[in-house]
Design a protein around this motif. Sequence first.
Motif, PDB file in Angstrom:
ATOM      1  N   GLY A 103       0.823  -1.314   0.001  1.00  0.00           N
ATOM      2  CA  GLY A 103      -0.005   0.093   0.431  1.00  0.00           C
ATOM      3  C   GLY A 103       1.348   1.320  -0.077  1.00  0.00           C
ATOM      4  O   GLY A 103       0.262   2.596   0.086  1.00  0.00           O
ATOM      5  N   ASN A 104       1.868   0.881  -0.268  1.00  0.00           N
ATOM      6  CA  ASN A 104       2.601   1.991  -0.182  1.00  0.00           C
ATOM      7  C   ASN A 104       3.365   2.491  -1.279  1.00  0.00           C
ATOM      8  O   ASN A 104       4.550   1.254  -1.421  1.00  0.00           O
ATOM      9  CB  ASN A 104       4.325   1.056   1.109  1.00  0.00           C
ATOM     10  CG  ASN A 104       5.249   2.682   1.188  1.00  0.00           C
ATOM     11  OD1 ASN A 104       5.601   3.774   0.607  1.00  0.00           O
ATOM     12  ND2 ASN A 104       5.651   2.708   2.755  1.00  0.00           N
ATOM     13  N   LEU A 105       3.361   3.538  -1.170  1.00  0.00           N
ATOM     14  CA  LEU A 105       4.225   4.295  -2.703  1.00  0.00           C
ATOM     15  C   LEU A 105       5.939   4.069  -2.783  1.00  0.00           C
ATOM     16  O   LEU A 105       5.897   4.099  -3.664  1.00  0.00           O
ATOM     17  CB  LEU A 105       3.980   5.231  -3.458  1.00  0.00           C
ATOM     18  CG  LEU A 105       4.247   6.605  -4.527  1.00  0.00           C
ATOM     19  CD1 LEU A 105       3.815   5.936  -5.795  1.00  0.00           C
ATOM     20  CD2 LEU A 105       3.561   8.331  -4.294  1.00  0.00           C
ATOM     21  N   THR A 106       6.015   4.507  -1.779  1.00  0.00           N
ATOM     22  CA  THR A 106       7.996   4.722  -2.005  1.00  0.00           C
ATOM     23  C   THR A 106       7.981   3.902  -2.400  1.00  0.00           C
ATOM     24  O   THR A 106       9.144   2.826  -2.846  1.00  0.00           O
ATOM     25  CB  THR A 106       8.538   5.344  -0.433  1.00  0.00           C
ATOM     26  OG1 THR A 106       7.219   6.433   0.216  1.00  0.00           O
ATOM     27  CG2 THR A 106       9.727   5.321  -0.304  1.00  0.00           C
ATOM     28  N   GLU A 107       7.745   2.046  -2.030  1.00  0.00           N
ATOM     29  CA  GLU A 107       8.644   0.626  -1.514  1.00  0.00           C
ATOM     30  C   GLU A 107       8.539   0.731  -3.226  1.00  0.00           C
ATOM     31  O   GLU A 107       9.117   0.055  -3.855  1.00  0.00           O
ATOM     32  CB  GLU A 107       7.242  -0.422  -1.032  1.00  0.00           C
ATOM     33  CG  GLU A 107       7.787  -0.011   0.590  1.00  0.00           C
ATOM     34  CD  GLU A 107       8.592  -0.467   1.061  1.00  0.00           C
ATOM     35  OE1 GLU A 107       9.269  -1.581   0.212  1.00  0.00           O
ATOM     36  OE2 GLU A 107       9.168  -0.050   2.126  1.00  0.00           O
ATOM     37  N   ASP A 108       7.086   0.877  -4.013  1.00  0.00           N
ATOM     38  CA  ASP A 108       7.122   0.633  -5.081  1.00  0.00           C
ATOM     39  C   ASP A 108       7.901   1.487  -6.098  1.00  0.00           C
ATOM     40  O   ASP A 108       8.578   1.023  -6.870  1.00  0.00           O
ATOM     41  CB  ASP A 108       5.765   1.760  -6.046  1.00  0.00           C
ATOM     42  CG  ASP A 108       5.403   1.041  -7.238  1.00  0.00           C
ATOM     43  OD1 ASP A 108       5.557  -0.165  -7.577  1.00  0.00           O
ATOM     44  OD2 ASP A 108       5.503   1.398  -8.250  1.00  0.00           O
ATOM     45  N   LEU A 109       8.071   3.102  -5.540  1.00  0.00           N
ATOM     46  CA  LEU A 109       9.818   3.752  -5.974  1.00  0.00           C
ATOM     47  C   LEU A 109      10.960   3.083  -5.697  1.00  0.00           C
ATOM     48  O   LEU A 109      11.432   2.743  -6.272  1.00  0.00           O
ATOM     49  CB  LEU A 109       9.539   4.977  -5.828  1.00  0.00           C
ATOM     50  CG  LEU A 109       8.063   5.561  -6.361  1.00  0.00           C
ATOM     51  CD1 LEU A 109       8.052   7.329  -5.561  1.00  0.00           C
ATOM     52  CD2 LEU A 109       8.296   5.930  -7.444  1.00  0.00           C
ATOM     53  N   LYS A 110      10.925   1.920  -4.594  1.00  0.00           N
ATOM     54  CA  LYS A 110      12.598   1.908  -4.835  1.00  0.00           C
ATOM     55  C   LYS A 110      12.910   0.676  -5.877  1.00  0.00           C
ATOM     56  O   LYS A 110      13.696  -0.345  -5.498  1.00  0.00           O
ATOM     57  CB  LYS A 110      12.644   1.139  -3.587  1.00  0.00           C
ATOM     58  CG  LYS A 110      13.030   1.387  -2.479  1.00  0.00           C
ATOM     59  CD  LYS A 110      13.292   0.341  -1.089  1.00  0.00           C
ATOM     60  CE  LYS A 110      13.592   1.007   0.102  1.00  0.00           C
ATOM     61  NZ  LYS A 110      13.002   0.076   1.549  1.00  0.00           N
ATOM     62  N   ARG A 111      11.803  -0.241  -6.072  1.00  0.00           N
ATOM     63  CA  ARG A 111      12.056  -1.287  -6.922  1.00  0.00           C
ATOM     64  C   ARG A 111      12.030  -1.185  -8.436  1.00  0.00           C
ATOM     65  O   ARG A 111      13.306  -1.477  -9.159  1.00  0.00           O
ATOM     66  CB  ARG A 111      10.881  -2.151  -6.953  1.00  0.00           C
ATOM     67  CG  ARG A 111       9.920  -1.487  -7.928  1.00  0.00           C
ATOM     68  CD  ARG A 111       9.287  -2.766  -8.192  1.00  0.00           C
ATOM     69  NE  ARG A 111       7.662  -2.270  -8.946  1.00  0.00           N
ATOM     70  CZ  ARG A 111       7.511  -1.784 -10.260  1.00  0.00           C
ATOM     71  NH1 ARG A 111       8.180  -2.383 -10.810  1.00  0.00           N
ATOM     72  NH2 ARG A 111       6.381  -1.481 -10.623  1.00  0.00           N
ATOM     73  N   ARG A 112      12.336  -0.131  -8.547  1.00  0.00           N
ATOM     74  CA  ARG A 112      12.516   0.653  -9.885  1.00  0.00           C
ATOM     75  C   ARG A 112      13.971   1.215 -10.072  1.00  0.00           C
ATOM     76  O   ARG A 112      15.104   1.160  -9.640  1.00  0.00           O
ATOM     77  CB  ARG A 112      11.684   1.635 -10.177  1.00  0.00           C
ATOM     78  CG  ARG A 112      10.541   2.220  -9.786  1.00  0.00           C
ATOM     79  CD  ARG A 112       9.402   2.630 -10.486  1.00  0.00           C
ATOM     80  NE  ARG A 112       7.663   2.540  -9.888  1.00  0.00           N
ATOM     81  CZ  ARG A 112       7.525   1.794 -11.181  1.00  0.00           C
ATOM     82  NH1 ARG A 112       7.933   2.538 -12.783  1.00  0.00           N
ATOM     83  NH2 ARG A 112       6.083   1.679 -10.973  1.00  0.00           N
ATOM     84  N   ASP A 113      14.128   0.713 -11.722  1.00  0.00           N
ATOM     85  CA  ASP A 113      16.179   0.530 -11.641  1.00  0.00           C
ATOM     86  C   ASP A 113      16.812   2.302 -11.488  1.00  0.00           C
ATOM     87  O   ASP A 113      17.506   1.947 -10.693  1.00  0.00           O
ATOM     88  CB  ASP A 113      15.924   0.237 -13.302  1.00  0.00           C
ATOM     89  CG  ASP A 113      15.543   1.101 -14.152  1.00  0.00           C
ATOM     90  OD1 ASP A 113      14.932   1.815 -13.959  1.00  0.00           O
ATOM     91  OD2 ASP A 113      14.880   0.887 -15.710  1.00  0.00           O
ATOM     92  N   PHE A 114      16.449   3.636 -11.593  1.00  0.00           N
ATOM     93  CA  PHE A 114      17.101   4.517 -11.661  1.00  0.00           C
ATOM     94  C   PHE A 114      16.406   5.579 -11.155  1.00  0.00           C
ATOM     95  O   PHE A 114      15.143   5.559 -11.476  1.00  0.00           O
ATOM     96  CB  PHE A 114      17.901   4.819 -12.902  1.00  0.00           C
ATOM     97  CG  PHE A 114      18.291   4.299 -13.140  1.00  0.00           C
ATOM     98  CD1 PHE A 114      19.687   2.950 -12.970  1.00  0.00           C
ATOM     99  CD2 PHE A 114      17.957   3.420 -15.003  1.00  0.00           C
ATOM    100  CE1 PHE A 114      20.109   2.031 -13.554  1.00  0.00           C
ATOM    101  CE2 PHE A 114      18.290   2.455 -15.401  1.00  0.00           C
ATOM    102  CZ  PHE A 114      19.901   1.403 -15.559  1.00  0.00           C
ATOM    103  N   THR A 115      16.794   6.633 -10.516  1.00  0.00           N
ATOM    104  CA  THR A 115      16.649   7.717 -10.029  1.00  0.00           C
ATOM    105  C   THR A 115      15.416   8.865 -10.534  1.00  0.00           C
ATOM    106  O   THR A 115      14.719   8.402 -10.278  1.00  0.00           O
ATOM    107  CB  THR A 115      17.605   8.332  -9.004  1.00  0.00           C
ATOM    108  OG1 THR A 115      18.121   8.641 -10.048  1.00  0.00           O
ATOM    109  CG2 THR A 115      18.280   7.864  -7.858  1.00  0.00           C
ATOM    110  N   ILE A 116      16.061   8.930 -11.877  1.00  0.00           N
ATOM    111  CA  ILE A 116      15.127   9.734 -13.021  1.00  0.00           C
ATOM    112  C   ILE A 116      13.823   8.516 -13.199  1.00  0.00           C
ATOM    113  O   ILE A 116      12.750   9.258 -13.721  1.00  0.00           O
ATOM    114  CB  ILE A 116      16.056   9.759 -14.131  1.00  0.00           C
ATOM    115  CG1 ILE A 116      16.876   8.654 -14.752  1.00  0.00           C
ATOM    116  CG2 ILE A 116      17.179  10.899 -13.688  1.00  0.00           C
ATOM    117  CD1 ILE A 116      17.465   8.934 -16.463  1.00  0.00           C
ATOM    118  N   ASN A 117      13.962   7.265 -13.156  1.00  0.00           N
ATOM    119  CA  ASN A 117      12.851   6.556 -12.983  1.00  0.00           C
ATOM    120  C   ASN A 117      11.987   6.155 -12.158  1.00  0.00           C
ATOM    121  O   ASN A 117      11.163   5.749 -11.897  1.00  0.00           O
ATOM    122  CB  ASN A 117      13.396   4.892 -13.839  1.00  0.00           C
ATOM    123  CG  ASN A 117      13.951   5.311 -14.862  1.00  0.00           C
ATOM    124  OD1 ASN A 117      13.469   6.451 -15.849  1.00  0.00           O
ATOM    125  ND2 ASN A 117      14.739   4.285 -15.879  1.00  0.00           N
TER     126      ASN A 117
END
Length: 400
Positions: A103-117
């Motif tokens: 339920g946590n957006l930050t967790e989702d963003l953390k799995r992504r490859d690069f900071t700009i993505n």
Amino acid sequence: MKIQVPEAAGRIIEQLNTHGFEAYVVGGCVRDSLLFRTPEDWDITTSAKPEQVKEIFSRTVDTGIQHGTVTVLMDGGTYEVTTYRIDGEYEDGRHPKSVEFTGNLTEDLKRRDFTINAMAYSDREGLVDAFHGRQDLEEKIIRCVGNAKDRFMEDALRILRAIRFSAQLGFEIEEETKMAIRGIAPNMAKVSKERIQVELNKLLLSDHPQRIRAVYDNGIAPYISEHFHAAGRRMGETGTLKLLPAQKHMRWSGFLRYEKPEEAVLILRDLKMDNETISHVKTLVTLWKQEIPADKPVIRKVMSGLSPELFKDLLCFKKVFCRESCQETLKQVERYAEEIIKDGDCIRLKDMAVSGRELIEAGRKPGPGIGAVLDVLFEEVLKNPECNKREYLMNLAEKL
Ligand code: ATP
Ligand code: MG
């Protein structure tokens, strides 16, 4: 901070919000918007589970439901809506063993490859940038989210993605990320050739195709394929690649121009390239070094073996790569080719005034001999378009 989200994507977000869920546009579209580039597609990330997304929207397609992705059809467009997720452990450097919804957006963003993505945006909340992607965009840096080595170990394709983004955006790869690329390069051997091909295509079609060199300089090439690796030794000047139109067959041909045609084919086959591209590359790599004199019969002959498009591509290719001293001749060849087309000179066997059937009707025995006669007639017509007359050719055929 305001991003112009397409109306339909905005409505999807609003409807999810109305039902009590969070939703944002995320990833590539946020990155591209901040760079004033036009995003290819608009992905949406949400706290709603796939089943809930499907209940809210009347028209959906289960694209990758096990990974949380549902495609929503809205206003004639399609939007991938993916549930916030944490990727489980990667089994084999290819697929996460499992994905876990969160339920946590930050967790989702953390799995992504690069900071700009790894940025999300909604009109309601503005930009969500937990990993300083915006700063890296401003500084033109590709940097992994979290520990670079770990991230490349999870999925080695990210190594190529880093180089591909650096080529598309003209960015530099941050030092720790670069070190990790070199260290984890051998894991590229586990990545599927299809995924590798997608990244190499994007790299070569980008504004900085010369960065294909980075694939070799960072020790990745041996783990793509043996033939691909070997091509590094014969790679010519890459700075000129961007002068070619951004088409797959043109950029690949440019990159592989010093390969033997059969070698170029093997490299592309290894990468599971489509047959049409392979065939065009083989033709261009074979022909570009052969001189075309400013002589209409020879030009007709070359044209007769190629589609009109591929002949144009060949001239374009030669313009980019041939010596300065050939350029005048090339221009003359181009003018002659235009005349040949304008005058309607016969350059196709099928446009010849006499066909195999007519030869048979005139009493010639059917069989391979017919083809040989047609070839001689065709040579004559290529030399001299005025000869493309039935009577003349039938007479000539009788003497053969
Ligand atoms: P493109 O312009 O090529 O579409 P993109 O950034 O949108 O670039 P996609 O492959 O469409 O790239 O992926 C969408 C988003 O998903 C990325 O921006 C990134 O956040 C995430 N992503 C994609 N592939 C990976 C991966 N291999 N590892 C981690 N995150 C990934
Ligand atoms: Mg995308």
